[in-house]
Write an enzyme that holds these catalytic residues in place. Structure first.
Site, short mmCIF file in Angstrom:
data_model
loop_
_atom_site.label_atom_id
_atom_site.label_comp_id
_atom_site.label_asym_id
_atom_site.label_seq_id
_atom_site.Cartn_x
_atom_site.Cartn_y
_atom_site.Cartn_z
N PRO A 104 -11.46 3.60 8.26
CA PRO A 104 -11.29 3.16 9.64
C PRO A 104 -9.91 2.60 9.99
O PRO A 104 -9.40 2.84 11.07
CB PRO A 104 -12.36 2.08 9.81
CG PRO A 104 -13.32 2.29 8.71
CD PRO A 104 -12.53 2.85 7.58
N LYS A 209 -0.92 12.03 15.62
CA LYS A 209 -2.27 11.58 15.97
C LYS A 209 -2.21 10.40 16.95
O LYS A 209 -3.00 10.34 17.91
CB LYS A 209 -3.02 11.16 14.70
CG LYS A 209 -4.40 10.54 14.95
CD LYS A 209 -5.34 11.50 15.65
CE LYS A 209 -6.67 10.83 16.03
NZ LYS A 209 -7.48 10.45 14.88
#
Length: 334
Positions: A104, A209
């Site tokens: 994460p 990203k």
């Protein structure tokens, strides 16, 4: 160096942890036809909402897996399917020379690689380590240096497409690292994605990203506002979405991931907003974009506003969860 990395991860505002949900129980053995002898094991660390279907697609392509996750329950279905489940990232590195991590936050990635039981404790020379987490590009660069000292190769390869694309094997991978190693990475990533794009040196995958998610966050807010306004003006939401998607307002948020319930099937809004890309993770990614903008002196006015909006949503949700049930409806009415 590990301490320096931890400080960098903490400074990036990575306070947002994904609320992992137990993976759906399925008979993986039924969908995995493999020639065990034909392919060497691949390590996979982090089998949460995204990592779970990614790992399954590697299995479908015949790769035996060495699995680790901090939540043992997340590994159960892989264990039931005959995969090896180990007790630490170091144990993964001991058994596999190709490892994919899907975690994460920067802090989680630093711990997985440089922690007391991290990959670098037992990594083999010549190993290929691919990190598909979305983290600070500077953390990726620092990890790459540490990995290189051990005689191994590190590549950052964050993904775009969400849980649905992870399940169908249609993710987009943005890869940063030594170009000569791209083909080796592509062999594995191509099992999980339909687009594997080389971006340049380590950290450029993360840069791509972050820019993508910055735009996604802004367009999702815009789509939600436009849909809400149209509904309040009396338009049927499906009709409005159809018009938007044949007009200049069309975007991924409107034609593929519409946020309004009942407009399209197979998206989180059609499933009580379950299984999608959580607001906490988007807030985390926008924090990364904000940090990058600050370090490069790049103005991101809409990005900064989007960051504040997502953080506000996270805080409202947190406070709402803390309100006792008997007071919730009254609070919402006031």
């Amino acid at each position: 160096m590990a301490a320096s990395l931890r400080l960098r991860g903490a400074a990036s505002g990575l306070r947002y942890w994904s609320r992992r949900q137990p993976p759906a129980v399925a008979s993986l053995a039924a969908v995995c036809s493999r020639s065990m002898a034909s392919k060497t094991p691949v390590g996979f660390i982090g089998v949460g909402n995204m990592g779970n279907p990614m790992a399954k697609n590697l299995m479908k392509h015949g790769y035996p897996l060495i699995i680790y996750d901090v939540f043992p329950d997340a590994c159960k279905e892989f264990l039931d399917a005959g995969e090896q489940v180990v007790s630490s990232p170091a144990d993964v590195a001991e058994k596999a020379d190709r490892i994919i991590t899907m975690l994460p936050t920067s802090i989680n990635a630093i711990e997985a690689y440089s922690g007391a039981n991290g990959i670098l404790k037992k990594v083999k020379k010549g190993s290929l380590l691919i990190d598909s987490s979305t983290i600070d590009p500077m953390v990726s660069k620092e990890l790459a240096k540490e990995v290189e000292k051990m005689g191994a190769v590190f590549m950052d390869a964050p993904v775009s497409g969400g849980v649905g694309a992870a399940r169908s094997g249609n993710l987009t991978f943005m890869v940063g690292g030594v170009e000569e190693e791209f083909a080796a990475a592509q062999e594995l990533l191509g099992c999980m994605g339909s687009n594997v794009v080389y971006c340049g040196a380590v950290g450029t995958g993360q840069a791509a990203k972050i820019c993508n998610n910055l735009l996604l966050a802004i367009s999702m807010i815009g789509t939600a506002e436009a849909m809400n306004l149209g509904i309040r003006l009396g338009l049927d939401p499906k009709l409005l979405a159809k018009i938007l998607n044949m007009s200049s307002g069309r975007c991924w948020s409107s034609d593929t991931y519409n946020p309004v319930p009942g407009v399209m099937d197979g998206v989180p809004s059609a499933n009580n907003y379950q299984g999608g890309f959580g607001t906490t993770l988007m807030a985390k990614d926008l924090g990364l974009a904000q940090d990058s903008a600050t370090s490069t002196k790049s103005p991101i006015l809409l990005g900064s506003q989007a960051h504040q909006i997502y953080r506000m949503i996270c805080e409202i949700r947190r406070l709402n969860f803390q309100v006792p049930r008997r007071f919730k409806h009254q609070t919402l009415r006031e």
